[in-house]
Scaffold this motif. Structure first.
Motif, PDB file in Angstrom:
ATOM      1  N   SER A  52       0.768  -1.139   0.153  1.00 23.73           N
ATOM      2  CA  SER A  52       0.152  -0.035   0.023  1.00 23.73           C
ATOM      3  C   SER A  52       0.727   1.361   0.027  1.00 23.73           C
ATOM      4  CB  SER A  52      -0.956   0.119   1.321  1.00 23.73           C
ATOM      5  OG  SER A  52      -0.258  -0.297   2.332  1.00 23.73           O
ATOM      6  N   PRO A  53       1.927   1.263   0.769  1.00 30.90           N
ATOM      7  CA  PRO A  53       2.855   2.685   0.551  1.00 30.90           C
ATOM      8  C   PRO A  53       3.145   3.138  -0.851  1.00 30.90           C
ATOM      9  CG  PRO A  53       3.380   1.223   2.404  1.00 30.90           C
ATOM     10  CD  PRO A  53       2.640   0.562   1.650  1.00 30.90           C
ATOM     11  N   TYR A  54       3.346   1.899  -1.735  1.00 37.31           N
ATOM     12  CA  TYR A  54       3.944   2.306  -2.993  1.00 37.31           C
ATOM     13  C   TYR A  54       2.651   2.690  -3.919  1.00 37.31           C
ATOM     14  CZ  TYR A  54       8.454   0.569  -1.515  1.00 37.31           C
ATOM     15  OH  TYR A  54       9.244   0.500  -0.781  1.00 37.31           O
ATOM     16  N   TRP A  55       1.728   2.365  -3.595  1.00 30.99           N
ATOM     17  CA  TRP A  55       0.454   2.938  -4.396  1.00 30.99           C
ATOM     18  C   TRP A  55       0.121   4.356  -3.875  1.00 30.99           C
ATOM     19  CZ3 TRP A  55      -1.665   0.952  -8.386  1.00 30.99           C
ATOM     20  CH2 TRP A  55      -1.757  -0.195  -8.583  1.00 30.99           C
ATOM     21  N   PHE A  56       0.277   4.824  -2.672  1.00 32.65           N
ATOM     22  CA  PHE A  56       0.326   5.942  -2.206  1.00 32.65           C
ATOM     23  C   PHE A  56       1.463   6.800  -2.863  1.00 32.65           C
ATOM     24  CE2 PHE A  56       1.280   9.493   0.630  1.00 32.65           C
ATOM     25  CZ  PHE A  56       0.163  10.017   0.886  1.00 32.65           C
ATOM     26  N   CYS A  57       2.521   6.192  -3.020  1.00 28.76           N
ATOM     27  CA  CYS A  57       3.712   6.961  -3.808  1.00 28.76           C
ATOM     28  C   CYS A  57       3.570   7.345  -5.047  1.00 28.76           C
ATOM     29  CB  CYS A  57       4.988   6.289  -3.542  1.00 28.76           C
ATOM     30  SG  CYS A  57       5.780   6.205  -1.889  1.00 28.76           S
ATOM     31  N   SER A  58       2.725   6.493  -5.881  1.00 26.20           N
ATOM     32  CA  SER A  58       2.110   6.375  -7.226  1.00 26.20           C
ATOM     33  C   SER A  58       1.367   7.790  -7.263  1.00 26.20           C
ATOM     34  CB  SER A  58       1.760   4.984  -7.553  1.00 26.20           C
ATOM     35  OG  SER A  58       1.356   5.515  -9.167  1.00 26.20           O
ATOM     36  N   LEU A  59       0.276   7.798  -6.452  1.00 27.38           N
ATOM     37  CA  LEU A  59      -0.499   8.760  -6.433  1.00 27.38           C
ATOM     38  C   LEU A  59       0.112  10.011  -6.262  1.00 27.38           C
ATOM     39  CD1 LEU A  59      -3.888   6.871  -4.625  1.00 27.38           C
ATOM     40  CD2 LEU A  59      -3.486   7.595  -7.158  1.00 27.38           C
ATOM     41  N   LEU A  60       1.015  10.398  -5.372  1.00 25.64           N
ATOM     42  CA  LEU A  60       1.688  11.297  -5.072  1.00 25.64           C
ATOM     43  C   LEU A  60       2.309  12.007  -6.288  1.00 25.64           C
ATOM     44  CD1 LEU A  60       2.006  13.497  -2.611  1.00 25.64           C
ATOM     45  CD2 LEU A  60       3.756  12.157  -1.865  1.00 25.64           C
ATOM     46  N   ALA A  61       3.055  10.949  -7.003  1.00 28.37           N
ATOM     47  CA  ALA A  61       3.874  11.330  -7.985  1.00 28.37           C
ATOM     48  C   ALA A  61       2.654  11.772  -9.141  1.00 28.37           C
ATOM     49  CB  ALA A  61       4.720  10.206  -8.758  1.00 28.37           C
ATOM     50  N   VAL A  62       1.726  11.276  -9.280  1.00 27.49           N
ATOM     51  CA  VAL A  62       0.895  11.643 -10.252  1.00 27.49           C
ATOM     52  C   VAL A  62       0.289  13.014  -9.838  1.00 27.49           C
ATOM     53  CG1 VAL A  62      -1.737  11.415 -11.262  1.00 27.49           C
ATOM     54  CG2 VAL A  62      -0.173   9.459 -11.043  1.00 27.49           C
ATOM     55  N   TYR A  63       0.224  13.589  -8.738  1.00 28.28           N
ATOM     56  CA  TYR A  63      -0.177  14.795  -8.345  1.00 28.28           C
ATOM     57  C   TYR A  63       0.869  15.926  -8.285  1.00 28.28           C
ATOM     58  CZ  TYR A  63      -0.268  19.006  -5.209  1.00 28.28           C
ATOM     59  OH  TYR A  63      -0.397  20.248  -4.614  1.00 28.28           O
ATOM     60  N   LEU A  64       2.061  15.296  -8.270  1.00 26.98           N
ATOM     61  CA  LEU A  64       3.269  16.393  -8.651  1.00 26.98           C
ATOM     62  C   LEU A  64       3.227  16.386 -10.180  1.00 26.98           C
ATOM     63  CD1 LEU A  64       5.895  14.810  -6.189  1.00 26.98           C
ATOM     64  CD2 LEU A  64       4.947  17.286  -6.179  1.00 26.98           C
ATOM     65  N   PHE A  65       2.979  15.350 -10.910  1.00 30.82           N
ATOM     66  CA  PHE A  65       3.445  15.564 -12.357  1.00 30.82           C
ATOM     67  C   PHE A  65       2.212  16.508 -12.721  1.00 30.82           C
ATOM     68  CE2 PHE A  65       1.160  14.605 -16.486  1.00 30.82           C
ATOM     69  CZ  PHE A  65       2.336  14.569 -17.260  1.00 30.82           C
ATOM     70  N   PHE A  66       1.029  16.938 -12.556  1.00 32.45           N
ATOM     71  CA  PHE A  66       0.080  17.731 -12.795  1.00 32.45           C
ATOM     72  C   PHE A  66       0.463  19.155 -12.026  1.00 32.45           C
ATOM     73  CE2 PHE A  66      -2.567  14.279 -13.646  1.00 32.45           C
ATOM     74  CZ  PHE A  66      -3.009  14.224 -14.832  1.00 32.45           C
ATOM     75  N   ALA A  67       0.996  18.935 -11.138  1.00 36.02           N
ATOM     76  CA  ALA A  67       1.520  20.271 -10.555  1.00 36.02           C
ATOM     77  C   ALA A  67       2.670  20.843 -11.505  1.00 36.02           C
ATOM     78  CB  ALA A  67       2.178  20.098  -9.103  1.00 36.02           C
ATOM     79  N   VAL A  68       3.597  20.254 -11.811  1.00 38.16           N
ATOM     80  CA  VAL A  68       4.605  20.721 -12.602  1.00 38.16           C
ATOM     81  C   VAL A  68       3.988  21.236 -14.065  1.00 38.16           C
ATOM     82  CG1 VAL A  68       6.705  20.146 -13.960  1.00 38.16           C
ATOM     83  CG2 VAL A  68       6.366  19.347 -11.694  1.00 38.16           C
ATOM     84  N   ARG A  69       3.254  20.415 -14.653  1.00 35.54           N
ATOM     85  CA  ARG A  69       2.411  20.765 -15.813  1.00 35.54           C
ATOM     86  C   ARG A  69       1.588  22.367 -15.727  1.00 35.54           C
ATOM     87  NH1 ARG A  69       4.927  19.012 -19.749  1.00 35.54           N
ATOM     88  NH2 ARG A  69       3.173  19.677 -21.061  1.00 35.54           N
ATOM     89  N   SER A  70       1.035  22.494 -14.454  1.00 32.96           N
ATOM     90  CA  SER A  70       0.535  23.603 -14.162  1.00 32.96           C
ATOM     91  C   SER A  70       1.410  24.734 -14.252  1.00 32.96           C
ATOM     92  CB  SER A  70      -0.378  23.488 -12.910  1.00 32.96           C
ATOM     93  OG  SER A  70      -0.923  24.706 -12.521  1.00 32.96           O
ATOM     94  N   LEU A  71       2.456  24.718 -13.448  1.00 32.28           N
ATOM     95  CA  LEU A  71       3.648  25.537 -13.432  1.00 32.28           C
ATOM     96  C   LEU A  71       4.028  25.855 -14.794  1.00 32.28           C
ATOM     97  CD1 LEU A  71       5.023  26.910 -11.178  1.00 32.28           C
ATOM     98  CD2 LEU A  71       6.778  25.204 -11.196  1.00 32.28           C
ATOM     99  N   LEU A  72       4.241  24.877 -15.731  1.00 30.18           N
ATOM    100  CA  LEU A  72       4.740  25.090 -17.040  1.00 30.18           C
ATOM    101  C   LEU A  72       3.547  26.076 -17.829  1.00 30.18           C
ATOM    102  CD1 LEU A  72       6.192  21.705 -18.161  1.00 30.18           C
ATOM    103  CD2 LEU A  72       7.503  23.968 -18.006  1.00 30.18           C
ATOM    104  N   ARG A  73       2.612  25.808 -17.639  1.00 36.53           N
ATOM    105  CA  ARG A  73       1.371  26.529 -18.182  1.00 36.53           C
ATOM    106  C   ARG A  73       1.310  27.930 -17.914  1.00 36.53           C
ATOM    107  NH1 ARG A  73      -1.736  21.845 -17.826  1.00 36.53           N
ATOM    108  NH2 ARG A  73      -2.832  22.548 -15.745  1.00 36.53           N
ATOM    109  N   SER A  74       1.405  28.042 -16.345  1.00 44.94           N
ATOM    110  CA  SER A  74       1.510  29.636 -15.917  1.00 44.94           C
ATOM    111  C   SER A  74       2.773  30.195 -16.569  1.00 44.94           C
ATOM    112  CB  SER A  74       1.380  29.613 -14.354  1.00 44.94           C
ATOM    113  OG  SER A  74       2.675  28.702 -14.011  1.00 44.94           O
TER     114      SER A  74
END
Length: 408
Positions: free
Chosen positions: A372-394
């Motif tokens: 289960s911790p690695y599923w959590f890590c995967s979801l956190l990485a997905v969030y960070l991916f979209f955070a960076v994409r949002s930063l790139l768009r801004s």
């Protein structure tokens, strides 16, 4: 081992050996905790609490140690710090209860500021032009210690029992203690300053607030916090995962962890310069987070050691890339005279994740299983991916508005 006034490399070589031996001792012992929990009837949550207790103690003690060393010199504080580390490893090796192991880690956290004091020594003995090179020496020693330590600790624990690695770690601390005894003080009395604890605390609080609320810096620091939480959870859950999901013993598990450390250090040491020269940093970061999201999801479903070894290649390289790029982006957002404060805030956020991460990982293992911790890590990485994409768009929108305004 001593500081020589006739050779520039002598103090750096001394500090390289000091940090290497310190990290080697640390990494000999801590990866063993998930494998000895049954001997003391410790739950995964309690093991995580042991790791967090050390980080909590350091969070409060290290700034005080730094201030005291500015007033009284590095050597007296190093002697106290290394002695406490030696005592804590002996307590660990002779532990007869889980509470004694917990106490040993608290003792090391409250009185052990070895790495931060070594960094202060680096600043003392290098010029501003050579300081990056000096800190690079410490970073190399840190990485090398984490490559060697888990592998050696796993072999010793598997062959001779789990008490031998902390005994060896105590011996390494003893070598460091002798080295410090013969070390020349790096901070001259003329450069020491009066200690104003209240002023330091107020300044630190204001600095943290300013950094976190800054429109450019705040999102990057939040990204740094989330990434370090992901990384800390990965490390904390590694022993549980390899033992519970893959059936590995401590020896094999620590060999595999050393393989990850090698890949992590390889990217930081050789690959990062080429990658950043040919690709924008934020693009690299989004690619790395996407890689982490997929890799953690796949790791959580595997069933063999060989599959893990293969998947650690993208994991290790992506983690090494993320750590370096985020730190560089944070540094580039501020002027030179704010570097120390800003990177200090970044380091404090990292320390906070070492408090939260082990507890969360232990809780998830205890209540949701080893994967289960690695599923959590995967979801956190997905969030960070979209955070960076949002930063790139801004950033792209900001550049477009600037260009449009210039044309008018």
């Amino acid at each position: 081992i001593f500081f020589s006034t006739s050779s520039y490399m002598s103090p750096l070589l001394t500090l390289f050996l000091f940090v290497f031996l310190d990290v080697l001792g640390f990494s000999l012992v801590l990866p063993l905790l998930p494998f000895i929990k049954d001997d003391f009837r410790m739950s995964p949550f309690f093991v995580g609490s042991i790791q967090s207790a050390n980080a909590i103690a350091q969070l409060f003690a290290v700034p005080i140690f730094g201030g005291l060393s500015d007033r009284y010199g590095r050597k007296p504080l190093l002697l106290m710090s290394v002695t406490s580390t030696l005592v804590s490893f002996l307590m660990f090796a002779s532990a007869t209860s889980a509470n004694m192991i917990l106490l040993s880690r608290i003792v090391d956290g409250l009185l052990g500021g070895n790495i931060s004091l070594a960094n202060a020594c680096i600043a003392d003995v290098t010029s501003k032009e050579d300081r990056t090179r000096g800190f690079g020496v410490v970073g190399a020693a840190f990485g090398l210690g984490f490559i060697v330590g888990p592998a050696v600790g796993g072999v010793l624990a598997h062959s001779y029992g789990w008490r031998l690695p902390p005994i060896l770690a105590a011996a390494l601390s003893g070598i460091n203690l002798v080295g410090v005894l013969f070390m020349k003080e790096s901070l001259p009395k003329a450069n020491r300053k009066a200690l104003d604890v209240g002023g330091v605390i107020v300044a630190e609080c204001n600095g943290i607030k300013d950094c976190l609320l800054d429109a450019q810096l705040g999102p990057l620091l939040w990204m740094r916090f989330c990434y370090m939480l992901l990384f800390t959870m990965f490390e904390s859950a590694f022993g549980y995962f390899t033992q519970g999901a893959l059936g590995l013993n401590s020896k094999t598990s620590n060999y595999v962890l050393s393989w990850f450390a090698f890949l992590y250090a390889l990217v930081q040491g050789t690959g990062i310069k080429r990658l950043t020269a040919s690709h924008p940093e934020l693009t690299l970061l989004s690619t790395a987070f996407a890689t982490l999201a997929v890799s953690f999801a796949v790791v959580s479903m595997i069933g063999t050691c060989m599959q893990l070894i293969v998947l650690l290649v993208p994991l290790g390289m992506a983690c090494g890339l993320c750590n370096t790029v985020i730190t560089a982006r944070v540094s580039k957002q501020v002027d030179e005279y704010l570097q120390g404060r800003t990177l200090g805030v970044s380091a404090s956020l990292g320390a906070l994740t070492r408090i939260i991460g082990p507890v969360v990982a232990g809780f998830l293992v205890q209540h949701s299983g080893h994967r289960s911790p690695y599923w959590f890590c995967s979801l956190l990485a997905v969030y960070l991916f979209f955070a960076v994409r949002s930063l790139l768009r801004s950033r792209a929108e900001g550049a477009s508005k600037t260009k449009s305004g210039a044309l008018r």
